[in-house]
Design an enzyme around this catalytic site. Structure first.
Site, PDB file in Angstrom:
ATOM      1  N   GLU A  31      31.985  23.877 -66.746  1.00  0.00           N
ATOM      2  CA  GLU A  31      31.422  24.515 -66.178  1.00  0.00           C
ATOM      3  C   GLU A  31      30.866  26.081 -67.047  1.00  0.00           C
ATOM      4  OE1 GLU A  31      31.031  25.588 -62.769  1.00  0.00           O
ATOM      5  OE2 GLU A  31      30.172  27.646 -63.690  1.00  0.00           O
ATOM      6  N   ARG A 103      31.308  31.192 -50.394  1.00  0.00           N
ATOM      7  CA  ARG A 103      30.527  30.436 -51.080  1.00  0.00           C
ATOM      8  C   ARG A 103      31.859  30.837 -52.779  1.00  0.00           C
ATOM      9  NH1 ARG A 103      25.549  28.584 -53.461  1.00  0.00           N
ATOM     10  NH2 ARG A 103      26.270  27.772 -55.254  1.00  0.00           N
ATOM     11  N   TYR A 211      24.623  35.076 -37.313  1.00  0.00           N
ATOM     12  CA  TYR A 211      26.022  35.208 -37.378  1.00  0.00           C
ATOM     13  C   TYR A 211      27.296  35.116 -36.568  1.00  0.00           C
ATOM     14  CZ  TYR A 211      25.682  38.178 -32.873  1.00  0.00           C
ATOM     15  OH  TYR A 211      25.500  38.110 -31.115  1.00  0.00           O
ATOM     16  N   ASP A 293      24.368  19.221 -55.071  1.00  0.00           N
ATOM     17  CA  ASP A 293      22.884  19.387 -54.958  1.00  0.00           C
ATOM     18  C   ASP A 293      21.816  18.769 -56.373  1.00  0.00           C
ATOM     19  OD1 ASP A 293      23.083  21.021 -52.955  1.00  0.00           O
ATOM     20  OD2 ASP A 293      23.165  23.298 -53.934  1.00  0.00           O
TER      21      ASP A 293
HETATM   22  C1  LIG Z   1      21.029  30.401 -49.077  1.00  0.00           C
HETATM   23  C2  LIG Z   1      22.218  29.520 -49.033  1.00  0.00           C
HETATM   24  C3  LIG Z   1      22.539  29.433 -47.600  1.00  0.00           C
HETATM   25  C4  LIG Z   1      23.353  27.973 -47.481  1.00  0.00           C
HETATM   26  N1  LIG Z   1      24.100  27.819 -46.672  1.00  0.00           N
HETATM   27  C5  LIG Z   1      25.585  26.788 -46.373  1.00  0.00           C
HETATM   28  C6  LIG Z   1      25.550  26.259 -45.719  1.00  0.00           C
HETATM   29  O1  LIG Z   1      25.964  26.916 -44.680  1.00  0.00           O
HETATM   30  N2  LIG Z   1      26.623  25.468 -45.729  1.00  0.00           N
HETATM   31  C7  LIG Z   1      26.334  24.581 -46.892  1.00  0.00           C
HETATM   32  O2  LIG Z   1      26.787  23.180 -46.113  1.00  0.00           O
HETATM   33  N3  LIG Z   1      26.149  24.231 -47.436  1.00  0.00           N
HETATM   34  C8  LIG Z   1      25.062  25.837 -47.564  1.00  0.00           C
HETATM   35  N4  LIG Z   1      24.441  25.937 -48.876  1.00  0.00           N
HETATM   36  C9  LIG Z   1      24.572  25.137 -49.908  1.00  0.00           C
HETATM   37  C10 LIG Z   1      25.237  24.979 -50.787  1.00  0.00           C
HETATM   38  O3  LIG Z   1      25.987  26.286 -51.585  1.00  0.00           O
HETATM   39  C11 LIG Z   1      25.585  24.033 -52.007  1.00  0.00           C
HETATM   40  O4  LIG Z   1      24.617  22.237 -51.373  1.00  0.00           O
HETATM   41  C12 LIG Z   1      26.676  23.519 -52.709  1.00  0.00           C
HETATM   42  O5  LIG Z   1      26.954  24.908 -53.432  1.00  0.00           O
HETATM   43  C13 LIG Z   1      26.445  22.902 -53.837  1.00  0.00           C
HETATM   44  O6  LIG Z   1      27.609  22.251 -54.399  1.00  0.00           O
HETATM   45  P1  LIG Z   1      27.286  21.774 -56.192  1.00  0.00           P
HETATM   46  O7  LIG Z   1      28.892  21.609 -56.419  1.00  0.00           O
HETATM   47  O8  LIG Z   1      26.455  20.829 -55.738  1.00  0.00           O
HETATM   48  O9  LIG Z   1      26.497  23.161 -56.785  1.00  0.00           O
HETATM   49  P2  LIG Z   1      26.935  24.398 -56.636  1.00  0.00           P
HETATM   50  O10 LIG Z   1      28.246  24.832 -56.245  1.00  0.00           O
HETATM   51  O11 LIG Z   1      25.985  25.556 -57.350  1.00  0.00           O
HETATM   52  O12 LIG Z   1      28.009  24.644 -58.577  1.00  0.00           O
HETATM   53  C14 LIG Z   1      27.193  24.017 -59.813  1.00  0.00           C
HETATM   54  C15 LIG Z   1      28.049  24.201 -60.363  1.00  0.00           C
HETATM   55  O13 LIG Z   1      27.458  23.853 -62.260  1.00  0.00           O
HETATM   56  C16 LIG Z   1      27.761  25.065 -62.936  1.00  0.00           C
HETATM   57  N5  LIG Z   1      26.928  24.850 -64.090  1.00  0.00           N
HETATM   58  C17 LIG Z   1      25.642  24.993 -63.873  1.00  0.00           C
HETATM   59  N6  LIG Z   1      24.731  24.266 -64.974  1.00  0.00           N
HETATM   60  C18 LIG Z   1      25.780  23.387 -65.652  1.00  0.00           C
HETATM   61  C19 LIG Z   1      25.514  23.604 -67.070  1.00  0.00           C
HETATM   62  N7  LIG Z   1      23.974  23.143 -67.485  1.00  0.00           N
HETATM   63  N8  LIG Z   1      26.390  23.291 -67.980  1.00  0.00           N
HETATM   64  C20 LIG Z   1      27.798  23.012 -66.941  1.00  0.00           C
HETATM   65  N9  LIG Z   1      28.444  23.708 -65.287  1.00  0.00           N
HETATM   66  C21 LIG Z   1      26.923  23.994 -65.297  1.00  0.00           C
HETATM   67  C22 LIG Z   1      26.973  26.357 -62.100  1.00  0.00           C
HETATM   68  O14 LIG Z   1      27.752  27.690 -62.438  1.00  0.00           O
HETATM   69  C23 LIG Z   1      28.552  25.723 -60.765  1.00  0.00           C
HETATM   70  O15 LIG Z   1      29.610  26.531 -60.991  1.00  0.00           O
HETATM   71  C24 LIG Z   1      23.508  26.852 -49.265  1.00  0.00           C
HETATM   72  C25 LIG Z   1      22.708  27.425 -50.143  1.00  0.00           C
HETATM   73  C26 LIG Z   1      22.270  28.648 -49.710  1.00  0.00           C
HETATM   74  C27 LIG Z   1      21.446  29.402 -51.177  1.00  0.00           C
END
Ligand SMILES: Cc1cc2nc3c(=O)[nH]c(=O)nc-3n(C[C@H](O)[C@H](O)[C@H](O)COP(=O)(O)OP(=O)(O)OC[C@H]3O[C@@H](n4cnc5c(N)ncnc54)[C@H](O)[C@@H]3O)c2cc1C
Length: 405
Positions: A31, A103, A211, A293
């Protein structure tokens, strides 16, 4: 034993580490963040499909101790008239009910579970490069270090460095047409009437507003505002007072609770530009695969990003489990498992991206009819249908390769 390196210890990365460990693999998580994860204080709703995925990883219990459950959703128009109240997901099943939570808390709970299961989790490990070869994958980190694994899972979020390595000419995340404001306040007026465990969505004239009140009376809220993105200067230079005034100007013309909630919010008020990743990009190499994502970031309108990442985690762990964790199956078996994961996940995950973009655009051009029944964005995740249940169920084999999910 097959060694799998997960890059990114956010929601999807921590979850897939739990799944791969449960399936018997040797897993490590790397991470970038020095201690926690990468987020700016936002909250999210985990839908029933996400909660169900967590349950398959034996990780629902710690998450059920966070935030608060949501059982119904009310929809109001700009005059505060109630248009509809609908049940949310598996509202009558406590373990997989919708949940509203921060989150950061979700990420931390999943990382705590990773540590509790003694899965190595290294912080301050930012991937900057990777090279696939017949012997595995070599990863390079920002501190100059390297590491080697049989497979790499890129769970490094919207701006994935793993994706850039896999697909250097691929699309980059794009602005999705809305600024998202969100905040918390313990001083908002108490909600009037209606069931508890409720989220209210408002079709405001200038913003879509949502909300919910926690059991101890704190209001969690968000507003999605169509228009140009906030510039880097605006984001750096506008504090909570400035954002509050901008948003209040859009909310005050309506006769809904939104303006009072925002007016009662002091310093815990943030803004971000909604972004998404155009569908169709590359998800995998021979020994590298993307998840969450990193593969399919959607704008927030459907509220499904985290739940989709959790679904990915279960399906990827199951696909690799079926290729076999012991004794090092051939590279071809790994590659076939990654292809199967992609075939099972891409249609559903990219459909979410497309639906979310459509909903965002319909808000942006404000042509949506007022007084219509709840839209998809106001009725998130219609279901955990039978097909999805089988796909997620840990003990049910995945459907044969070639069959759609
Ligand atoms: C405003 C907003 C509202 C949202 N509301 C919702 C909701 O209500 N419900 C819902 O389901 N989703 C919601 N989402 C989406 C949700 O937050 C994401 O889809 C989710 O966090 C994706 O998880 P992830 O593990 O793919 O990415 P992330 O949670 O972004 O985790 C990625 C991780 O990788 C790490 N990282 C990045 N680059 C590197 C690297 N080069 N090397 C090593 N580590 C790295 C980061 O530090 C992070 O910890 C929302 C998003 C936003 C922006």
């Amino acid at each position: 034993m097959t060694r799998i390196m997960v890059v990114g210890g956010g929601i999807g990365g921590a979850a897939v580490a739990l799944g791969l460990h449960k399936a018997g693999f040797e897993v490590t998580v790397h991470e970038a963040h020095p201690d926690g994860g990468d987020d700016a204080g936002a909250f999210l709703t985990l839908a029933s499909n996400g909660m169900r995925a967590l349950a398959q990883l034996d990780a629902a219990a710690p998450v059920n101790g966070l935030g608060f459950p949501l059982r119904t959703m009310s929809v109001l128009d700009e005059d505060g008239r109630q248009l509809a109240t609908v049940p949310l997901g598996e509202h009558d099943h406590a373990p997989t009910r919708y949940r509203c939570l921060r989150r950061a808390e979700l990420g931390e709970a999943l990382r705590a579970e990773v540590r509790r299961r003694r899965i190595p989790l290294r912080h301050a490990a930012r991937l900057t490069g990777l090279t696939e070869s017949s012997g595995g994958v070599t990863v390079r980190f920002a501190d100059g270090g390297t590491a080697h694994a049989d497979l790499v899972v890129g769970a490094d979020g919207l701006h994935s460095a793993v994706r850039s390595q896999l697909d250097p000419d691929g699309d980059r995340p794009q602005y999705a047409g809305q600024r998202v404001f969100y905040g918390y306040t313990a001083d908002a007026p108490a909600p009037s009437g209606g069931p508890e465990d409720r989220i209210t969505m408002i079709r405001g004239s200038g913003a879509a507003f949502g909300y919910a009140h926690s059991p101890d009376g704190e209001a969690y809220w968000f507003a999605r505002v169509p228009g140009p993105p906030a510039s880097a200067e605006e984001l750096a230079g506008t504090g909570p007072d400035g954002w509050r005034e901008q948003l209040l100007a859009l909310l005050r013309p309506d006769r809904t609770p939104a303006a009072d909630i925002v007016a009662a919010t002091t310093d815990r008020l943030m803004v971000t530009n909604a972004r998404h990743l155009p569908p169709g990009g590359r998800w995998r190499g021979r020994r590298t695969v993307l998840l969450g994502d990193a593969a399919h970031a959607a704008s927030p309108a459907t509220g499904q990003g985290a739940s989709m990442a959790l679904e990915d985690a279960v399906v990827l762990a199951k696909a690799l489990r079926e290729a076999g964790p012991d004794g090092g199956p051939s590279a071809a078996a790994h590659e076939a498992a990654l292809a199967r994961y992609e075939a099972l996940r891409r249609p559903r995950a990219e459909q979410n991206t497309v639906t979310s973009a459509r909903l965002t655009a319909s808000r942006t051009d404000r042509r949506s009819p007022a007084g219509a029944p709840p839209r998809d964005s106001e009725r998130p995740a219609p279901g955990v249908d039978e097909e999805l249940l089988r796909l997620l169920d840990w003990d049910t084999p995945l459907p044969p390769a070639g069959l759609p999910a």
